[in-house]
Design a protein around this motif. Structure first.
Motif, short mmCIF file in Angstrom:
data_model
loop_
_atom_site.label_atom_id
_atom_site.label_comp_id
_atom_site.label_asym_id
_atom_site.label_seq_id
_atom_site.Cartn_x
_atom_site.Cartn_y
_atom_site.Cartn_z
N THR A 1 10.12 -54.25 -39.68
CA THR A 1 11.04 -53.36 -40.36
C THR A 1 10.25 -52.65 -41.45
O THR A 1 9.44 -53.27 -42.13
CB THR A 1 12.20 -54.16 -40.99
N TYR A 2 10.49 -51.36 -41.60
CA TYR A 2 9.74 -50.57 -42.55
C TYR A 2 10.67 -49.92 -43.55
O TYR A 2 11.82 -49.62 -43.24
CB TYR A 2 8.89 -49.52 -41.81
N THR A 3 10.17 -49.73 -44.75
CA THR A 3 10.95 -49.10 -45.82
C THR A 3 10.23 -47.83 -46.27
O THR A 3 9.09 -47.56 -45.85
CB THR A 3 11.11 -50.06 -47.01
N ALA A 4 10.84 -47.09 -47.16
CA ALA A 4 10.22 -45.87 -47.69
C ALA A 4 8.88 -46.18 -48.35
O ALA A 4 7.97 -45.34 -48.31
CB ALA A 4 11.17 -45.19 -48.67
N GLU A 5 8.72 -47.37 -48.90
CA GLU A 5 7.46 -47.74 -49.55
C GLU A 5 6.31 -47.84 -48.54
O GLU A 5 5.15 -47.80 -48.92
CB GLU A 5 7.60 -49.06 -50.31
N ASP A 6 6.63 -47.98 -47.25
CA ASP A 6 5.60 -48.09 -46.21
C ASP A 6 5.10 -46.73 -45.73
O ASP A 6 4.13 -46.66 -44.99
CB ASP A 6 6.14 -48.87 -45.00
N LEU A 7 5.75 -45.66 -46.14
CA LEU A 7 5.35 -44.33 -45.67
C LEU A 7 4.03 -43.92 -46.30
O LEU A 7 3.76 -44.19 -47.47
CB LEU A 7 6.44 -43.31 -45.99
N GLU A 8 3.19 -43.26 -45.48
CA GLU A 8 1.85 -42.85 -45.89
C GLU A 8 1.67 -41.36 -45.65
O GLU A 8 2.53 -40.70 -45.08
CB GLU A 8 0.79 -43.58 -45.06
N GLY A 9 0.49 -40.87 -46.02
CA GLY A 9 0.12 -39.50 -45.71
C GLY A 9 1.15 -38.51 -46.23
O GLY A 9 1.64 -38.63 -47.35
N PRO A 10 1.51 -37.52 -45.40
CA PRO A 10 2.43 -36.47 -45.87
C PRO A 10 3.85 -36.97 -46.14
O PRO A 10 4.62 -36.26 -46.77
CB PRO A 10 2.42 -35.45 -44.73
N LEU A 11 4.18 -38.18 -45.71
CA LEU A 11 5.51 -38.72 -45.97
C LEU A 11 5.53 -39.71 -47.14
O LEU A 11 6.59 -40.21 -47.51
CB LEU A 11 6.10 -39.38 -44.73
N ALA A 12 4.38 -39.98 -47.75
CA ALA A 12 4.32 -40.90 -48.90
C ALA A 12 5.24 -40.39 -50.00
O ALA A 12 5.25 -39.20 -50.33
CB ALA A 12 2.89 -41.02 -49.41
#
Length: 90
Positions: free
Chosen positions: A45-56
């Motif tokens: 399960t992923y959360t907004a904190e896991d977003l990287e690159g252009p979605l960080a």
């Protein structure tokens, strides 16, 4: 959930931001193997904190929108093909 069988020397799996036929930056690391493995069976399960690159720093709704408009793909990386062994465009 990511499952792939019959694949050797898997090093990592990522979600990338890019349309079909285009390579794009990593936006979520699904898994990373310190020691290359054979076959893949990963869940998470992923959360907004896991977003990287252009979605960080962006909300998860941006990731969902990219998936809905065909701008995401899953890439499984191997020792033999570090830029990507298999790709699944969503």
């Amino acid at each position: 959930t990511v499952n792939a069988t019959g694949i050797q020397g898997v090093t990592a799996g990522h979600l990338h931001y890019g349309v079909e036929g285009e390579n794009g930056p990593i936006v979520v690391t699904l898994f990373k193997n310190d020691t290359p493995m054979n076959d893949v069976s990963e869940s998470g399960t992923y959360t907004a904190e896991d977003l990287e690159g252009p979605l960080a720093g962006k909300p998860l709704s941006d990731l969902r929108a990219a998936g809905a408009n065909g701008s995401l793909y899953v890439n499984i990386h191997t020792q033999e093909n570090p830029n990507g062994e298999i790709r699944g465009q969503g």
